[in-house]
Design an enzyme around this catalytic site. Structure first.
Site, mmCIF file in Angstrom:
data_model
loop_
_atom_site.group_PDB
_atom_site.id
_atom_site.type_symbol
_atom_site.label_atom_id
_atom_site.label_comp_id
_atom_site.label_asym_id
_atom_site.label_seq_id
_atom_site.Cartn_x
_atom_site.Cartn_y
_atom_site.Cartn_z
ATOM 1 C CG ASP A 99 -2.216 -0.540 1.098
ATOM 2 O OD1 ASP A 99 -2.684 -0.626 -0.038
ATOM 3 O OD2 ASP A 99 -2.828 -0.907 2.106
ATOM 4 N NE ARG A 107 1.296 -0.932 4.435
ATOM 5 C CZ ARG A 107 0.066 -0.553 4.712
ATOM 6 N NH1 ARG A 107 -0.168 0.680 5.095
ATOM 7 N NH2 ARG A 107 -0.941 -1.391 4.602
ATOM 8 N NE ARG A 169 -6.948 5.084 2.236
ATOM 9 C CZ ARG A 169 -7.429 3.866 2.433
ATOM 10 N NH1 ARG A 169 -8.352 3.651 3.373
ATOM 11 N NH2 ARG A 169 -7.024 2.860 1.696
ATOM 12 C CE LYS A 199 -5.980 1.437 -1.802
ATOM 13 N NZ LYS A 199 -4.846 1.050 -0.948
ATOM 14 C CG HIS A 200 -11.179 -0.101 -0.901
ATOM 15 N ND1 HIS A 200 -10.901 1.258 -0.799
ATOM 16 C CD2 HIS A 200 -10.165 -0.736 -0.263
ATOM 17 C CE1 HIS A 200 -9.775 1.428 -0.120
ATOM 18 N NE2 HIS A 200 -9.296 0.226 0.216
ATOM 19 C CG HIS A 212 -9.714 -1.675 8.862
ATOM 20 N ND1 HIS A 212 -10.081 -0.669 8.015
ATOM 21 C CD2 HIS A 212 -8.567 -2.200 8.371
ATOM 22 C CE1 HIS A 212 -9.188 -0.570 7.035
ATOM 23 N NE2 HIS A 212 -8.268 -1.478 7.236
ATOM 24 C CG ASP A 281 -9.670 -4.396 1.981
ATOM 25 O OD1 ASP A 281 -8.495 -4.481 2.389
ATOM 26 O OD2 ASP A 281 -10.348 -3.357 2.085
#
Length: 520
Positions: A99, A107, A169, A199-200, A212, A281
């Site tokens: 990511d 990251r 995002r 995504k998503h 999450h 995901d």
């Protein structure tokens, strides 16, 4: 996918079904005669792993056909290029994904904050060449560490300002704008020779829950979803995107199963002409883990039409993480797929079809050349994305007190990243205030601290219905000329006083805010 490379900021609920009551016994493992099924199952698995080296279980899995691995921030503290080389030595076809969105999600720059523009900044500037160049530069940096697939761009249309998982995002809330920038980002990433992953699917932008931790519901009709949220994915397909990641969201108009497990939803991708790799995901997210479980989710996702199973980040349980969390999660998924293949509940032909798509993608990125450097003036893009509301008195170039009222970081976004406050403070004090629990006395103390010298407020949601707004108004009543820096979505309601909106919680955005504060 869990979108941060951040340190853990809280514990998630632990699915007790995943914790073995006793150490795994040898007789519990698949028999040697199942080696062919293990290799087939491995060919569609994409786990995360602990540490910065290849552990014995991971080496064994790679040598037995594992599709690849996903890097998270905790994997990148050493010589990551050497780590990638070792993974590719053990399995030349292994796909290494990461990511790396720029802006609030990184990251590669977890410790310092991203130095590249994020989607909301690029959408605000609306310069397609800037978006393409940013995508190319992201891919160039990912290539430099030996990874193969960039899990970006975000193709969600963020139509709910309360959205805790997408927000900045996304390129924006307008379907046409998001579509054209998704296409530009895909082309930039893949022009550099790496694979992009939009995504998503079918769109996580109209939710106010985080998958999450829960199962969000997209309470729109199928026609509304098709008109607003699907076009960016169709634009990605038109750009030749190699992979698309699913969302763990429920769209009742298409049935109660999460999109990741829903053959009707995933079938829509194929009907739209997409023949690339459908990636799930992370299966360790609560929307799957706490409903059907890791293994059940894996089998159902493959049956529904997914090709590559992202298992997730083994550090996500925080303090509840098992010492062998990575291996345990991997084996839970692998063994479930093997058992379903053995008993025929998962058709072998379906997994072979998925594995073939993954192999084609691997072959495409294996043949890439080293991307050239690209001209990208990230600072100028960040400056162009800044919006100033109200009268903005220029501050002095000296240490500044930052009163930080942002939401806590989550598994999705490092919204409270310390590097943002540090860059704004320039050596000054940082006062952290939890807006959700702040008492009147806390607000009074923060206002008193603001009066003692040069100070700014730092927020990520400034609308009327946000707890942050009440705290900001309380401090501003005592210090009317204090400036607010908003690193979240732009305000949708009038905001009293001076406001700087930078559209990302990143080092780059914080530096742009600092320049605006100084009147540069």
């Amino acid at each position: 996918m869990p979108a941060t490379g951040i340190r853990n900021t809280g514990q998630r609920r632990v699915d007790l079904r995943r914790i073995p009551a006793e150490p795994r016994r040898e007789e519990d493992r698949p028999m040697t005669g199942d080696d062919e099924l293990i290799r087939l199952a491995n060919s569609v698995l994409w786990p995360g792993f602990l540490g910065t080296s290849v552990s014995p279980w991971l080496a064994d899995a790679l040598e037995h056909g594992l599709a690849g691995v996903v890097y998270f921030g905790q994997n990148l503290h050493g010589d990551t290029a050497a780590l990638s080389a070792e993974i590719h030595r053990l399995s030349p076809t292994a796909l290494i994904g990461i990511d790396e969105e720029g802006g609030s999600v990184t990251r590669l720059e977890t410790e310092t904050g991203s130095t590249l523009p994020g989607a909301a900044q690029l959408g605000a500037v609306d310069d397609l060449e800037a978006t393409r160049a940013t995508g190319y530069e992201i891919a160039r940096r990912v290539d430099a560490i030996g990874a193969d697939l960039v899990i970006a761009p975000v193709a969600d249309v963020n139509t709910d300002p309360r959205n805790p998982v997408i927000g900045v995002r996304a390129f924006g809330s307008d379907t046409e704008l998001v579509s054209r920038h998704v296409q530009a980002a895909v082309r930039g990433i893949q022009d550099a020779g790496l694979a992009a992953c939009a995504k998503h699917y079918p769109g996580h932008g109209d939710t106010h829950l985080d998958s999450h931790h829960d199962l969000p519901r997209l309470t729109l009709t199928s026609d509304e979803i098709a008109a607003v949220h699907l076009p960016p994915f169709h634009a990605a397909i038109a750009a030749g995107v190699h992979s698309i990641m699913t969302a763990h969201i429920c769209a009742p108009s298409w049935g109660e199963a999460p999109a990741t497990l829903n053959p009707k939803v995933l079938g829509g991708l194929r009907a739209a002409g997409f023949d690339g790799v459908i990636i799930t995901d992370a299966l360790d997210m609560a929307a799957i883990r706490e409903t059907v479980g890791l293994g059940g989710g894996a089998v159902q996702a493959l049956t529904a039409g997914a090709d590559l199973l992202c298992i997730g980040n083994p550090t996500n349980p925080g303090a509840a993480m098992l010492p062998n969390q990575d291996e345990d999660d991997y084996r839970s998924v692998r063994d479930a797929v093997v058992e379903a293949l053995r008993d025929g509940s998962l058709p072998r032909e379906r997994v072979e079809e998925a594995a073939a798509r993954v192999r084609r993608l691997s072959a495409a990125v294996r043949s890439r050349r080293t991307p050239d450097a690209v001209s990208l003036d990230a600072a100028t893009i960040a400056d162009r994305a800044v919006t100033v509301h109200g009268d903005l008195p220029a501050l002095r170039d000296e240490p500044t007190t930052v009163i930080d009222v942002r939401r806590a970081s989550t598994l999705a976004v490092d919204s409270a990243a310390s590097h943002v406050a540090v860059a704004l403070a320039a050596g000054g004090e940082i006062v952290r205030l939890d807006a959700a629990t702040a008492a009147e006395a806390d607000i009074v103390r923060a206002a008193e601290r603001a009066r003692q010298g040069q100070a700014v407020l730092l927020a990520d949601r400034v609308d009327d219905d946000s707890p942050q707004r009440a705290v900001l108004d309380g401090i501003r009543s005592a210090q009317p000329d204090i400036i607010t820096v908003n690193v979240g979505l732009p305000a949708t309601t009038p905001h009293p006083g001076a406001l700087i909106e930078v559209r990302a919680a990143s080092l780059l955005a914080a530096q742009a805010a600092r320049r605006a504060l100084l009147g540069a």
